[in-house]
Design an enzyme around this catalytic site. Structure first.
Site, mmCIF file in Angstrom:
data_model
loop_
_atom_site.group_PDB
_atom_site.id
_atom_site.type_symbol
_atom_site.label_atom_id
_atom_site.label_comp_id
_atom_site.label_asym_id
_atom_site.label_seq_id
_atom_site.Cartn_x
_atom_site.Cartn_y
_atom_site.Cartn_z
ATOM 1 N N GLU A 140 31.656 40.108 39.910
ATOM 2 C CA GLU A 140 32.557 41.088 40.523
ATOM 3 C C GLU A 140 32.337 42.446 39.852
ATOM 4 O O GLU A 140 31.417 43.162 40.209
ATOM 5 C CB GLU A 140 34.011 40.588 40.488
ATOM 6 C CG GLU A 140 34.164 39.359 41.398
ATOM 7 C CD GLU A 140 35.583 38.914 41.671
ATOM 8 O OE1 GLU A 140 35.812 38.398 42.759
ATOM 9 O OE2 GLU A 140 36.476 39.048 40.798
HETATM 10 C C1 HEC Z 1 33.663 41.907 44.197
HETATM 11 C C2 HEC Z 1 34.864 41.846 45.002
HETATM 12 C C3 HEC Z 1 36.207 41.907 44.316
HETATM 13 C C4 HEC Z 1 36.640 42.839 43.404
HETATM 14 C C5 HEC Z 1 35.889 43.999 42.817
HETATM 15 C C6 HEC Z 1 38.020 42.506 43.150
HETATM 16 N N1 HEC Z 1 38.406 41.414 43.878
HETATM 17 FE FE1 HEC Z 1 40.262 40.631 43.996
HETATM 18 N N2 HEC Z 1 39.515 39.040 44.951
HETATM 19 C C7 HEC Z 1 38.225 38.901 45.402
HETATM 20 C C8 HEC Z 1 38.024 37.549 45.872
HETATM 21 C C9 HEC Z 1 36.744 36.984 46.464
HETATM 22 C C10 HEC Z 1 39.237 36.856 45.653
HETATM 23 C C11 HEC Z 1 39.522 35.376 45.918
HETATM 24 C C12 HEC Z 1 38.884 34.586 44.781
HETATM 25 C C13 HEC Z 1 39.394 33.168 44.642
HETATM 26 O O1 HEC Z 1 40.434 32.837 45.209
HETATM 27 O O2 HEC Z 1 38.767 32.381 43.927
HETATM 28 C C14 HEC Z 1 40.170 37.838 45.105
HETATM 29 C C15 HEC Z 1 41.511 37.591 44.825
HETATM 30 C C16 HEC Z 1 42.421 38.586 44.498
HETATM 31 C C17 HEC Z 1 43.867 38.451 44.514
HETATM 32 C C18 HEC Z 1 44.641 37.201 44.909
HETATM 33 C C19 HEC Z 1 45.333 37.367 46.233
HETATM 34 C C20 HEC Z 1 45.894 36.081 46.762
HETATM 35 O O3 HEC Z 1 46.379 36.080 47.898
HETATM 36 O O4 HEC Z 1 45.820 35.049 46.090
HETATM 37 C C21 HEC Z 1 44.392 39.647 44.103
HETATM 38 C C22 HEC Z 1 45.860 40.007 43.957
HETATM 39 C C23 HEC Z 1 43.265 40.521 43.802
HETATM 40 N N3 HEC Z 1 42.099 39.844 44.072
HETATM 41 C C24 HEC Z 1 43.361 41.796 43.253
HETATM 42 C C25 HEC Z 1 42.270 42.461 42.693
HETATM 43 C C26 HEC Z 1 42.373 43.569 41.755
HETATM 44 C C27 HEC Z 1 43.657 44.165 41.254
HETATM 45 C C28 HEC Z 1 41.087 43.954 41.453
HETATM 46 C C29 HEC Z 1 40.634 45.015 40.491
HETATM 47 C C30 HEC Z 1 41.031 44.826 39.094
HETATM 48 C C31 HEC Z 1 40.207 43.082 42.231
HETATM 49 N N4 HEC Z 1 40.964 42.174 42.927
HETATM 50 C C32 HEC Z 1 38.840 43.210 42.264
HETATM 51 C C33 HEC Z 1 37.277 39.892 45.414
HETATM 52 C C34 HEC Z 1 37.312 41.001 44.585
#
Ligand code: HEC
Ligand code: HEC
Length: 361
Positions: A140
């Site tokens: 990520e």
């Molecule tokens: C490269 C892409 C990427 C980046 C950059 C990223 N995310 Fe995500 N995010 C995802 C993915 C894919 C998931 C689901 C992963 C899993 O469930 O295993 C996720 C899950 C989440 C969730 C959970 C939501 C739920 O409904 O369960 C939140 C809240 C979230 N991210 C916030 C953030 C925040 C705040 C940042 C920065 C610090 C961030 N993400 C950076 C791809 C990304």
């Protein structure tokens, strides 16, 4: 909780089988039923121990949009959870560091603070704990360690001042936990009230006839057993494929060659318990018209198909075209308003000669 919702919805199903016409739902009766299952979105999702103040919200927004929290200097939270596209990237699975595709679809950050836990498999307790993950995740944002993230942010004097203002009672406020606390408070502001909230709050004219019919179908079919509460989801975990195998049932809809995709074992990967095999969090259905493609693997692009798949694999029903039409209309009422403050881009603090340069390594 799961069982009580199902019992409730079965009661409603019986009531409707005994004469309630789908085409002209009784708004008043439906309002009574609905308020027992759903609740309006709050304007802020508070957390004890991480109090909100304006400086913290603004700081959290900056960090959310700041690509310098990634090793490449290119990827921010907003890259994958783009607020201009309802908090998602609209990709089957996200592209992270060095354009590496991850294994799962990015859920929306909108209303996510309301979920009882975070990630598809619920492995983080809340948005604060969740926010610590992606910064360090090698596919990520790929910062090699907490200290490096803190050092990079601390090299910018404006950030140092902003952490002091956001955490006024702390001696050494610029640390990794507080990066996550600030982002968390910002995410807690991201609720998106819509016409369904107006209906729940008592405006019986907020939904038109077809949307009311869709709400009725949603309740009668038993969707509400897993998609309830203020976010219409985010509260219950369930096996994907209660009645039929997900892969078998969806073969005809899925746009990818399934044989090239390893089957995600869901919560089993976290707990190693047999009962958790293929268990995922039932996602929120707020803004569902915008958060395509669907499911943990982003395999289904069409919301109508995703809905029919749900009815088949979770409930053993084949939904009629009429029911599907009504549900699609109801989804429209779940499209909400993103807070204006969140949609205004922040001006980020300037780097200095001390700021470690981003690298693609
Ligand atoms: C490269 C892409 C990427 C980046 C950059 C990223 N995310 Fe995500 N995010 C995802 C993915 C894919 C998931 C689901 C992963 C899993 O469930 O295993 C996720 C899950 C989440 C969730 C959970 C939501 C739920 O409904 O369960 C939140 C809240 C979230 N991210 C916030 C953030 C925040 C705040 C940042 C920065 C610090 C961030 N993400 C950076 C791809 C990304
Ligand atoms: C037994 C629990 C359960 C029932 C009942 C249920 N769902 Fe789901 N729903 C889930 C789970 C779990 C997922 C996530 C599946 C995955 O991707 O792994 C989901 C995903 C979805 C999605 C895709 C959301 C997204 O963001 O990708 C939609 C749309 C949906 N459900 C609608 C419905 C509708 C409409 C009904 C009623 C016909 C229904 N669901 C019944 C548990 C349930």
């Amino acid at each position: 909780m799961f069982r009580s919702f199902l019992t409730l919805s079965m009661g409603v199903a019986l009531a409707s089988a005994s004469g309630q016409a789908l085409a002209s739902p009784d708004a008043e009766a439906l309002h009574r039923t609905a308020t027992a299952m759903f609740s309006p979105l709050p304007s802020y999702v508070a957390k004890e121990g991480n109090p909100k103040n304006d400086a913290k919200v603004e700081l959290g927004k900056m960090l959310y949009f700041d690509p310098r929290l990634s090793q490449s200097g290119f990827i921010s939270c907003n890259s994958c959870h783009n607020l201009a596209t309802y908090g998602v990237d609209n990709l089957p699975t996200s592209l992270g560091h060095r354009w590496t595709a991850g294994p799962r679809n990015a859920p929306t950050v909108l209303n996510a603070a309301l979920h009882t836990n975070q990630f598809w498999d619920g492995r983080a307790a809340d948005v604060e704990e969740q926010a610590k993950g992606p910064v360090l995740n090698p596919i990520e944002m790929a910062i090699p360690g907490e200290d490096l993230a803190v050092d990079r942010i601390a090299s910018m004097p404006e950030y140092v001042e902003r952490f002091e203002a956001a955490f006024p009672n702390e001696e050494d406020p610029l640390n990794y936990d507080n990066i996550a606390n600030a982002i968390g408070v910002f995410e807690r502001t991201l609720t998106t009230p819509d016409r369904f909230d107006a209906f729940l709050e008592g405006d019986l004219n907020a939904l038109n006839e077809q949307e009311l019919a869709g709400l009725q179908v949603f309740i009668n079919q038993g969707c509400v057993g897993c998609h309830a509460g203020p976010a219409l989801g985010g509260q219950i975990e369930a096996r994907f494929g209660v009645v039929e195998s997900y892969w078998e049932a969806t073969r005809e809809y899925i746009g990818v060659d399934q044989s090239t995709m390893p089957m995600d074992v869901g919560k089993f990967a976290v707990t190693h318990k047999q009962d958790d095999l293929y268990v995922f969090k039932a996602p929120s259905l707020r803004n569902i018209t915008r958060t395509y493609p669907y499911f943990h693997d982003g395999s289904v692009w069409d919301l109508r198909d995703a809905t029919q798949i749900m009815a088949r694999v979770q409930l053993g029903n084949d939904m009629s075209d009429e029911d599907l039409d009504a549900l699609m209309a109801f989804y429209g009422a779940l499209e909400g308003e993103i807070p204006a403050q969140a949609l205004q881009l922040p001006i980020l603090p300037a780097s200095t000669s001390e700021t470690e340069r981003p690298t693609m390594r």
